[in-house]
Design a protein around this motif. Structure first.
Motif, PDB file in Angstrom:
ATOM      1  N   GLY A 229      41.874  49.080  34.881  1.00  0.00           N
ATOM      2  CA  GLY A 229      43.106  48.546  35.444  1.00  0.00           C
ATOM      3  C   GLY A 229      43.015  47.124  35.963  1.00  0.00           C
ATOM      4  N   TYR A 230      42.005  46.379  35.565  1.00  0.00           N
ATOM      5  CA  TYR A 230      41.824  45.040  36.129  1.00  0.00           C
ATOM      6  C   TYR A 230      42.962  44.083  35.766  1.00  0.00           C
ATOM      7  CZ  TYR A 230      40.261  43.200  31.601  1.00  0.00           C
ATOM      8  OH  TYR A 230      40.206  42.797  30.302  1.00  0.00           O
ATOM      9  N   THR A 231      43.646  44.278  34.627  1.00  0.00           N
ATOM     10  CA  THR A 231      44.711  43.349  34.237  1.00  0.00           C
ATOM     11  C   THR A 231      45.948  43.481  35.123  1.00  0.00           C
ATOM     12  OG1 THR A 231      45.596  44.875  32.575  1.00  0.00           O
ATOM     13  CG2 THR A 231      43.960  43.252  31.826  1.00  0.00           C
ATOM     14  N   GLU A 232      46.035  44.561  35.885  1.00  0.00           N
ATOM     15  CA  GLU A 232      47.181  44.753  36.788  1.00  0.00           C
ATOM     16  C   GLU A 232      46.818  44.421  38.227  1.00  0.00           C
ATOM     17  OE1 GLU A 232      46.102  47.604  34.934  1.00  0.00           O
ATOM     18  OE2 GLU A 232      47.364  47.165  33.219  1.00  0.00           O
ATOM     19  N   THR A 233      45.734  43.650  38.409  1.00  0.00           N
ATOM     20  CA  THR A 233      45.325  43.244  39.753  1.00  0.00           C
ATOM     21  C   THR A 233      45.767  41.814  40.024  1.00  0.00           C
ATOM     22  OG1 THR A 233      43.170  42.434  39.012  1.00  0.00           O
ATOM     23  CG2 THR A 233      43.285  44.743  39.740  1.00  0.00           C
ATOM     24  N   PHE A 234      45.787  41.485  41.298  1.00  0.00           N
ATOM     25  CA  PHE A 234      46.129  40.132  41.737  1.00  0.00           C
ATOM     26  C   PHE A 234      45.053  39.716  42.725  1.00  0.00           C
ATOM     27  CE2 PHE A 234      49.877  42.551  40.699  1.00  0.00           C
ATOM     28  CZ  PHE A 234      50.367  41.795  39.659  1.00  0.00           C
ATOM     29  N   ALA A 235      44.143  38.877  42.259  1.00  0.00           N
ATOM     30  CA  ALA A 235      43.007  38.444  43.077  1.00  0.00           C
ATOM     31  C   ALA A 235      43.400  37.254  43.943  1.00  0.00           C
ATOM     32  CB  ALA A 235      41.833  38.082  42.165  1.00  0.00           C
ATOM     33  N   HIS A 236      42.620  37.045  44.980  1.00  0.00           N
ATOM     34  CA  HIS A 236      42.815  35.906  45.889  1.00  0.00           C
ATOM     35  C   HIS A 236      44.226  35.897  46.462  1.00  0.00           C
ATOM     36  CE1 HIS A 236      39.041  34.634  44.240  1.00  0.00           C
ATOM     37  NE2 HIS A 236      39.560  34.566  43.035  1.00  0.00           N
ATOM     38  N   SER A 237      44.718  37.072  46.810  1.00  0.00           N
ATOM     39  CA  SER A 237      46.081  37.163  47.333  1.00  0.00           C
ATOM     40  C   SER A 237      46.244  36.373  48.625  1.00  0.00           C
ATOM     41  CB  SER A 237      46.468  38.622  47.560  1.00  0.00           C
ATOM     42  OG  SER A 237      45.566  39.241  48.456  1.00  0.00           O
ATOM     43  N   ASP A 238      45.158  36.189  49.363  1.00  0.00           N
ATOM     44  CA  ASP A 238      45.245  35.425  50.604  1.00  0.00           C
ATOM     45  C   ASP A 238      45.525  33.949  50.332  1.00  0.00           C
ATOM     46  OD1 ASP A 238      42.692  35.195  49.429  1.00  0.00           O
ATOM     47  OD2 ASP A 238      41.768  34.646  51.345  1.00  0.00           O
ATOM     48  N   ILE A 239      44.954  33.407  49.275  1.00  0.00           N
ATOM     49  CA  ILE A 239      45.167  32.000  48.922  1.00  0.00           C
ATOM     50  C   ILE A 239      46.614  31.775  48.485  1.00  0.00           C
ATOM     51  CG2 ILE A 239      44.515  30.168  47.304  1.00  0.00           C
ATOM     52  CD1 ILE A 239      41.693  31.409  47.296  1.00  0.00           C
TER      53      ILE A 239
ATOM     54  N   ARG B 174      37.854  42.493  48.600  1.00  0.00           N
ATOM     55  CA  ARG B 174      38.001  41.619  47.431  1.00  0.00           C
ATOM     56  C   ARG B 174      39.250  40.748  47.510  1.00  0.00           C
ATOM     57  NH1 ARG B 174      36.013  46.390  44.299  1.00  0.00           N
ATOM     58  NH2 ARG B 174      33.917  45.816  43.625  1.00  0.00           N
ATOM     59  N   LYS B 175      40.029  40.943  48.568  1.00  0.00           N
ATOM     60  CA  LYS B 175      41.290  40.207  48.727  1.00  0.00           C
ATOM     61  C   LYS B 175      42.133  40.333  47.467  1.00  0.00           C
ATOM     62  CE  LYS B 175      39.396  37.193  52.134  1.00  0.00           C
ATOM     63  NZ  LYS B 175      38.642  36.043  52.417  1.00  0.00           N
ATOM     64  N   ALA B 176      42.324  41.596  47.057  1.00  0.00           N
ATOM     65  CA  ALA B 176      43.040  41.864  45.817  1.00  0.00           C
ATOM     66  C   ALA B 176      44.066  42.973  46.012  1.00  0.00           C
ATOM     67  CB  ALA B 176      42.048  42.259  44.724  1.00  0.00           C
ATOM     68  N   LEU B 177      45.109  42.898  45.219  1.00  0.00           N
ATOM     69  CA  LEU B 177      46.171  43.892  45.184  1.00  0.00           C
ATOM     70  C   LEU B 177      46.283  44.405  43.757  1.00  0.00           C
ATOM     71  CD1 LEU B 177      48.846  41.765  47.097  1.00  0.00           C
ATOM     72  CD2 LEU B 177      47.233  43.390  48.079  1.00  0.00           C
TER      73      LEU B 177
ATOM     74  N   CYS C 196      55.968  33.684  38.799  1.00  0.00           N
ATOM     75  CA  CYS C 196      55.925  32.945  40.068  1.00  0.00           C
ATOM     76  C   CYS C 196      54.589  32.240  40.269  1.00  0.00           C
ATOM     77  CB  CYS C 196      56.190  33.890  41.233  1.00  0.00           C
ATOM     78  SG  CYS C 196      57.875  34.495  41.290  1.00  0.00           S
ATOM     79  N   GLY C 197      53.710  32.337  39.284  1.00  0.00           N
ATOM     80  CA  GLY C 197      52.454  31.619  39.354  1.00  0.00           C
ATOM     81  C   GLY C 197      51.267  32.429  39.836  1.00  0.00           C
ATOM     82  N   VAL C 198      51.445  33.705  40.116  1.00  0.00           N
ATOM     83  CA  VAL C 198      50.323  34.544  40.524  1.00  0.00           C
ATOM     84  C   VAL C 198      49.585  34.941  39.248  1.00  0.00           C
ATOM     85  CG1 VAL C 198      49.624  36.649  41.738  1.00  0.00           C
ATOM     86  CG2 VAL C 198      51.644  35.385  42.482  1.00  0.00           C
ATOM     87  N   THR C 199      48.520  34.204  38.920  1.00  0.00           N
ATOM     88  CA  THR C 199      47.864  34.398  37.629  1.00  0.00           C
ATOM     89  C   THR C 199      46.479  35.011  37.722  1.00  0.00           C
ATOM     90  OG1 THR C 199      47.001  32.153  37.714  1.00  0.00           O
ATOM     91  CG2 THR C 199      49.098  32.482  36.573  1.00  0.00           C
ATOM     92  N   SER C 200      45.855  34.946  38.862  1.00  0.00           N
ATOM     93  CA  SER C 200      44.480  35.398  38.969  1.00  0.00           C
ATOM     94  C   SER C 200      44.400  36.919  39.032  1.00  0.00           C
ATOM     95  CB  SER C 200      43.850  34.798  40.223  1.00  0.00           C
ATOM     96  OG  SER C 200      42.517  35.210  40.347  1.00  0.00           O
ATOM     97  N   CYS C 201      43.468  37.500  38.270  1.00  0.00           N
ATOM     98  CA  CYS C 201      43.199  38.929  38.371  1.00  0.00           C
ATOM     99  C   CYS C 201      41.696  39.115  38.523  1.00  0.00           C
ATOM    100  CB  CYS C 201      43.752  39.702  37.178  1.00  0.00           C
ATOM    101  SG  CYS C 201      43.029  39.286  35.602  1.00  0.00           S
ATOM    102  N   LEU C 202      41.308  40.289  38.998  1.00  0.00           N
ATOM    103  CA  LEU C 202      39.879  40.561  39.152  1.00  0.00           C
ATOM    104  C   LEU C 202      39.211  40.614  37.786  1.00  0.00           C
ATOM    105  CD1 LEU C 202      39.804  43.386  41.860  1.00  0.00           C
ATOM    106  CD2 LEU C 202      39.221  40.984  42.152  1.00  0.00           C
ATOM    107  N   PRO C 203      37.956  40.221  37.717  1.00  0.00           N
ATOM    108  CA  PRO C 203      37.237  40.367  36.447  1.00  0.00           C
ATOM    109  C   PRO C 203      37.011  41.851  36.139  1.00  0.00           C
ATOM    110  CG  PRO C 203      35.825  39.382  38.137  1.00  0.00           C
ATOM    111  CD  PRO C 203      37.168  39.562  38.745  1.00  0.00           C
TER     112      PRO C 203
END
Length: 175
Positions: free
Chosen positions: A92-102, A24-27, A77-84
């Motif tokens: 725990g989806y609100t504490e995720t960081f999606a598209h970390s590769d981008i 999912r490219k997520a942290l 720092c602008g990392v705003t995307s999280c998994l749905p």
């Protein structure tokens, strides 16, 4: 925390964890009470996450402080995307960081940030930190008394402050 209310047990030992999901490219950064951490991590593994880091805390509110600091820093720092939410049936989806590769954001970055925040929280909650804060408050009060020409009160505070400062210096290995 899925399946429980962490805040009801925030005075108990807790563990902060960092996991990643390569597909999912997520942290994710999260916390769980120490007696529930193994089950929580197994739950994440069941959904394709790998555990990258765990950090233990004597009190859950300290782990929560670190988690909030890490998330706030990343968001600033602008990392705003999280998994749905539907991608995180274990919660725990609100504490995720999606598209970390981008965002060119890596697990090492998140782990380092969590470790740094942990060191700061541990220091801020140490007895030495509390002692030094007390010394500073006494020093401020003494200076205030001196500026207000309340010399007797300032002298009395100095009689308390000086031995405490000397004790602190000895405890820190000074002369």
């Amino acid at each position: 925390m899925a399946g429980g209310n962490f805040y009801d047990r925030a005075d108990e030992p807790a563990t902060l964890y960092v996991v990643q999901n390569a597909a999912r490219k997520a942290l994710k950064v999260g916390i769980a009470n120490r007696d529930r951490i193994d089950g929580r991590l197994r739950e994440h593994v069941r959904y394709g996450w790998t555990t990258e880091l765990t950090l233990d805390f004597e009190k859950g509110h300290q782990a929560l402080q670190v988690e909030r600091a890490v998330i706030a820093f990343l968001r600033s720092c602008g990392v705003t995307s999280c998994l749905p939410q539907y991608d995180m049936p274990q919660g725990g989806y609100t504490e995720t960081f999606a598209h970390s590769d981008i965002a060119d954001f890596h697990i090492e970055d998140l782990s380092y940030l969590a470790q740094l925040a942990t060191r700061l929280v541990h220091r801020a909650n140490s007895p030495l930190h509390a002692h030094v804060l007390q010394l500073l408050e006494l020093g401020d009060a003494m200076m205030s008394y001196a500026k207000e020409s309340r010399k007797e009160e300032a002298r009395e505070l100095w009689e308390v402050l000086r031995p405490a400062m000397e004790e602190t210096i000895r405890a820190l290995g000074g002369e």
